[in-house]
Design a protein around this motif. Sequence first.
Motif, short mmCIF file in Angstrom:
data_model
loop_
_atom_site.label_atom_id
_atom_site.label_comp_id
_atom_site.label_asym_id
_atom_site.label_seq_id
_atom_site.Cartn_x
_atom_site.Cartn_y
_atom_site.Cartn_z
N TYR A 45 0.89 -1.16 0.00
CA TYR A 45 0.00 0.00 0.00
C TYR A 45 0.93 1.21 0.00
O TYR A 45 1.53 1.51 1.03
CB TYR A 45 -0.88 0.05 1.25
CG TYR A 45 -1.88 -1.10 1.35
CD1 TYR A 45 -2.99 -1.15 0.52
CD2 TYR A 45 -1.70 -2.11 2.29
CE1 TYR A 45 -3.90 -2.18 0.62
CE2 TYR A 45 -2.62 -3.15 2.39
CZ TYR A 45 -3.72 -3.18 1.55
OH TYR A 45 -4.62 -4.21 1.66
N GLN A 93 -9.13 -16.03 12.74
CA GLN A 93 -8.43 -15.79 14.01
C GLN A 93 -8.73 -16.95 14.96
O GLN A 93 -7.96 -17.24 15.87
CB GLN A 93 -8.93 -14.49 14.66
CG GLN A 93 -8.75 -13.26 13.81
CD GLN A 93 -7.49 -12.50 14.16
OE1 GLN A 93 -6.66 -12.96 14.94
NE2 GLN A 93 -7.33 -11.33 13.56
N GLU A 117 -14.57 -9.55 5.07
CA GLU A 117 -14.37 -9.27 6.49
C GLU A 117 -15.52 -8.37 6.97
O GLU A 117 -15.89 -7.42 6.29
CB GLU A 117 -13.03 -8.53 6.65
CG GLU A 117 -12.56 -8.40 8.07
CD GLU A 117 -11.13 -7.85 8.13
OE1 GLU A 117 -10.63 -7.32 7.13
OE2 GLU A 117 -10.51 -7.97 9.21
N ASN A 135 -2.98 -9.88 14.02
CA ASN A 135 -3.51 -8.66 13.41
C ASN A 135 -2.45 -8.01 12.54
O ASN A 135 -1.27 -8.04 12.87
CB ASN A 135 -3.96 -7.67 14.49
CG ASN A 135 -5.21 -8.18 15.21
OD1 ASN A 135 -5.19 -8.39 16.41
ND2 ASN A 135 -6.27 -8.40 14.46
N ALA A 136 -2.90 -7.46 11.44
CA ALA A 136 -2.03 -6.71 10.53
C ALA A 136 -0.94 -7.55 9.90
O ALA A 136 0.05 -7.03 9.41
CB ALA A 136 -1.40 -5.50 11.24
N SER A 137 -1.14 -8.87 9.87
CA SER A 137 -0.11 -9.70 9.26
C SER A 137 -0.28 -9.79 7.74
O SER A 137 0.61 -10.30 7.06
CB SER A 137 -0.14 -11.10 9.88
OG SER A 137 -1.44 -11.64 9.75
N GLY A 138 -1.42 -9.34 7.22
CA GLY A 138 -1.61 -9.35 5.77
C GLY A 138 -2.64 -10.35 5.29
O GLY A 138 -2.72 -10.66 4.10
N LYS A 139 -3.47 -10.83 6.21
CA LYS A 139 -4.48 -11.83 5.82
C LYS A 139 -5.52 -11.22 4.88
O LYS A 139 -5.80 -11.76 3.81
CB LYS A 139 -5.17 -12.40 7.08
CG LYS A 139 -4.19 -13.01 8.08
CD LYS A 139 -4.90 -13.64 9.27
CE LYS A 139 -5.79 -12.69 10.05
NZ LYS A 139 -5.09 -11.56 10.69
N SER A 140 -6.08 -10.09 5.32
CA SER A 140 -7.09 -9.47 4.44
C SER A 140 -6.46 -8.99 3.14
O SER A 140 -7.10 -9.02 2.08
CB SER A 140 -7.77 -8.29 5.15
OG SER A 140 -8.47 -8.76 6.28
N THR A 141 -5.22 -8.56 3.23
CA THR A 141 -4.53 -8.12 2.01
C THR A 141 -4.38 -9.29 1.04
O THR A 141 -4.48 -9.11 -0.18
CB THR A 141 -3.17 -7.52 2.38
OG1 THR A 141 -3.39 -6.45 3.30
CG2 THR A 141 -2.44 -6.99 1.15
N1 LIG Z 1 -6.03 0.32 2.18
C1 LIG Z 1 -4.91 0.33 2.93
N2 LIG Z 1 -4.05 1.37 2.85
C2 LIG Z 1 -2.93 1.39 3.59
N3 LIG Z 1 -2.56 0.42 4.44
C3 LIG Z 1 -3.38 -0.64 4.55
C4 LIG Z 1 -4.60 -0.73 3.82
N4 LIG Z 1 -5.21 -1.88 4.15
C5 LIG Z 1 -4.42 -2.48 5.05
N5 LIG Z 1 -3.32 -1.75 5.30
C6 LIG Z 1 -2.23 -2.10 6.21
O1 LIG Z 1 -1.67 -3.31 5.78
C7 LIG Z 1 -1.34 -4.15 6.89
C8 LIG Z 1 -2.02 -5.50 6.73
O2 LIG Z 1 -3.41 -5.30 6.81
P1 LIG Z 1 -4.47 -6.50 6.66
O3 LIG Z 1 -5.81 -5.89 6.63
O4 LIG Z 1 -4.08 -7.36 5.52
O5 LIG Z 1 -4.23 -7.28 8.01
P2 LIG Z 1 -4.99 -8.55 8.59
O6 LIG Z 1 -3.99 -9.64 8.69
O7 LIG Z 1 -6.21 -8.84 7.83
O8 LIG Z 1 -5.33 -8.04 10.06
P3 LIG Z 1 -6.66 -8.28 10.94
O9 LIG Z 1 -6.49 -9.60 11.62
O10 LIG Z 1 -6.56 -7.16 11.94
O11 LIG Z 1 -7.85 -8.20 10.07
C9 LIG Z 1 -1.77 -3.37 8.12
O12 LIG Z 1 -0.62 -2.77 8.68
C10 LIG Z 1 -2.72 -2.34 7.61
O13 LIG Z 1 -2.67 -1.16 8.38
#
Ligand SMILES: Nc1ncnc2c1ncn2[C@@H]1O[C@H](COP(=O)(O)OP(=O)(O)OP(=O)(O)O)[C@@H](O)[C@H]1O
Lengths: 309, 265
Positions: free
Chosen positions: B16, B197, B88, B41-47
């Motif tokens: 990002y 999770q 999500e 959290n924030a490990s990149g799963k949703s990404t």
């Molecule tokens: N649209 C975006 N713009 C900038 N940074 C982003 C964006 N979406 C996510 N991030 C960042 O990317 C990193 C990974 O986010 P992601 O949503 O993939 O985490 P996650 O593993 O799904 O976490 P969670 O368990 O909290 O849902 C985080 O540091 C988040 O702040």
Amino acid sequence: MALSDLLLQQTINGLSLGAMYALLALGFTLVYGILELINFSHFNVFMVGSFIGLWTLQLMGINGQAVVMTGLPLIGVMMTALVVTMVLSGGLGVLIERLSLRPLRDVKGPAPMITTIGVSYVLFNIVLLTVGADSKNYPNPLPPVQFAIGDAVLRLREILIWVIAVLLMLGLHLFVQRSRMGKAMRATAQDPEAARMMGVEVDRVIVIAFFLGSALAGAGGLIFGLYYNFTSFIIGFNAGLRAFTAAVLGGIGNVPGAMLGGVIIGLIEAMGAQFIASAWTDVIIFSILVLVLVFRPAGLLGRVAPNKS
Amino acid sequence: MPEGPLLRFQDVNTYYGDLHVLKDVNYSIASGEIVSLLGGNASGKSTTMKTIMGVVRPRTGSVIFDGVPIEKMSTADRVKRGIAPVLEARRLFPRMTVFENLEMGAYTRKRGPEFAEDLERVYSLFPRVKERLNQVSGTLSGGEQQMVAIGRALMARPRLICMDEPSMGLSPRFVEQVFDIIQEINRQGTTIFMVEQNANMALSIAHRAYVLQTGKVVLSGSAAALRRDPAIREAYLGELQVIPGQVDTDSPPVSSRIRAPVAPP
Ligand SMILES: Nc1ncnc2c1ncn2[C@@H]1O[C@H](COP(=O)(O)OP(=O)(O)OP(=O)(O)O)[C@@H](O)[C@H]1O
Ligand SMILES: [Mg+2]
């Protein structure tokens, strides 16, 4: 004139103005609902639409109020003028989106909105420089039929305006509620990212929103000319500002809200001119806007907290 | 059926802006599997899910679906090829009815007998949904919303469903019900890639799993092996300490390579 007749007369006038403002307000609301963008070029798409209507009527041989038609020829001429005006105005809206807004799609902040103000001035000046600053007499083939209700007068043009406005709004409502694309528009307005992941092509939805909004503005411009018997390069500002107010009053982004807001603004304008003074119209309209926004920040039919995540 | 996995990530790097989120990530998901993606959290799963759907694009690397690189395709084209999301926090269209939400799930498909069949399938998995068809979805309970979200994904008749935390905010009893249904959907032939999770539940129905930590895959393997891994037990399964002697020796612990995530659930 008795008070009741005055009220009736101003209701007739107000509903006609309101129909025009509502058509125009829908364009603000459709685009805002999807892009959260206030599209100020809409003011002058309405104005250009009014000229497109004028030229279309002239091309069909109607000049001023000299040519009077009835029956099927009248319906044919009106339908043609309406369809041509709407299609070309819609096309203008699409062109504006393509050329000036799509390149700014991912730009944050006020740049896209400021751009729409710039586009508005470009349209304004093009018309000023090509057709001139003087008001143009508007072709109107309607026979001078009118009905007296007490001392109030209902003219054929008012009935025509209501019929056109109601049919267009009904059509838009059905489109947005029932059609596949209409549902995609609503989904995009509620959650653009989720809509995209359903397979909605958001750029196409935006194009459709601009087309429909601008087509309705064009219809509003035609109605303006038919109602007042003139048009001019300057009409966009007043009508646009009132229609924008109507959209905010009803709850911007909300389709029924824009219709309701339009009718309310039209009625206020007519009643204010009758019972107070037309010079006060803007003061009254904007005071009511301020009051509504103080007590209902999201507008009359708007939702207080837009559900976006 | 084509050779090879249904979905593959090949050295994927997603950013990002300047933020490097997925770092040389590789996944491989075979047709018919349930694969779980674990991580703090924030490990990149949703990404990961967004990279599959094309809402974000990898800067380098390849995403291959059914043998075809899709990383440059539009989201719509990916949906048409058979990938559907359960997002999500569900993300239903809140002011549309349940039925309209289901219709949006089938957006890229023609209306016809197949649409009706898919509706029936959703109704049979979730009889509750059928009772709520005309309710505005924003007024549904969280559990009902999750049923509609899964139903909406099924309406795309997908080959792969990407689920992002389907258990989020649901009562334990309902989580079990949802996971049963996920298994049922999988048995009916749909491949499932699921962020969770709730590692315990996820590993109980998944065939395999990946563990993501600050954007890197630090661990992967069969669900059974991961359930026995002490690091996983400590980080995700709610056990504070594992005595090394208790670890099953046929799956050597990999714990030395990973640290606990920032915020274990
Ligand atoms: N649209 C975006 N713009 C900038 N940074 C982003 C964006 N979406 C996510 N991030 C960042 O990317 C990193 C990974 O986010 P992601 O949503 O993939 O985490 P996650 O593993 O799904 O976490 P969670 O368990 O909290 O849902 C985080 O540091 C988040 O702040
Ligand atoms: Mg997440």
